[in-house]
Design an enzyme around this catalytic site. Structure first.
Site: not given
Length: 248
Positions: A8, A10-11, A19, A44, A46, A50-51, A71, A101-102, A152, A191-192, A213-214
């Site tokens: 992922n 996203d981040h 920036r 994802h 959103r 936001r990302h 996503e 986050t979700t 998932e 997730h996580g 991802g994160h």
């Protein structure tokens, strides 16, 4: 069953957006993940952007030669975007604008009235549909009823707790994955997950894909994004191979 790693990005976009410029580029990160052994890319889009942004989704589909997992919330706006982009897969997730986050899985039981048509429209457009759910057998069964070929499992609570609580959460994941196999639904999880928590989940025989991802983006700041992805791929394949050998 071969275990795939979805990455992922996203981040990467979160850092870029801090920036307001073009760097770092989530598409470039996706290409680095490909070189490091990723089997797919997740992003994802959103509602508040936001990302990941609309242009990122179009570029990921056009420029990255890996399956794209889009996503998305169950909204008309996101359905229109998915029908336009036609990704390999769409993962339907709950979305709360106030969340960092979700926070949990989609309540398929509560949304059962709307989901069949939503899922069917995506499938008719050539997209595999996944539902992001808590590891609850009732949710797995309802996912089958609404026509989703993939689920998932949300691993967030498993990652957050420790000791006996973590063991109990792992058993829930095992049971939900087994229920999916009985219903002939492909099972993913994510997730996580981190280097320290991924192996027991990777060892579950009915899970075909992990989406992470994160943690990988964070490790990328320290050791490099490519090395982080490569290390995660080594860990999950080793855990699956060890588990398979033990079952023989």
């Amino acid at each position: 069953m071969t275990l795939r790693l979805g990455v992922n990005v996203d981040h990467v976009a979160t850092i870029r957006n801090a920036r307001g410029g073009p760097h770092p580029d989530p598409v470039r990160a996706a290409l680095i993940a490909l070189e490091a052994g990723a089997d797919g890319i997740t992003a994802h889009l959103r509602e508040d952007r936001r990302h990941i942004r609309d242009a990122d989704m179009r570029r990921l589909k056009a420029e990255v030669p890996l399956p794209l997992n889009f996503e998305m919330a169950v909204t008309d706006e996101m359905l229109a975007m998915a029908l336009e982009i036609a990704p390999h897969a769409c993962c339907l997730v709950p979305e709360n604008r106030a969340e960092v986050t979700t926070e949990g899985g989609l309540d398929v039981v509560a949304a059962a009235g709307r989901l069949p048509d939503f899922v069917a429209r995506l499938k008719d457009n050539g997209t595999r549909v996944s539902l992001f759910i808590d590891p609850d057998v009732r949710q797995v069964e309802m996912a089958s009823r609404v026509g989703a070929p993939v689920i998932e499992l949300h691993t967030g609570r498993y990652c957050e707790v420790e000791g006996d609580d973590r063991a109990a959460e792992l058993e829930r994941l095992v049971a939900a994955a087994a229920a999916a196999a009985e219903l002939e639904i492909e099972c993913h999880a994510g997730h996580g997950l981190t280097f320290d928590t991924v192996a027991p989940v990777a060892a579950i025989p009915n899970i075909a894909e992990l989406n992470i991802g994160h943690f990988l983006v964070g490790e990328g700041v320290v050791i490099g994004f490519g090395p982080a992805v490569a290390q995660m791929k080594r860990l999950i394949l080793a855990a699956r191979a060890e588990a398979d050998a033990a079952r023989r």
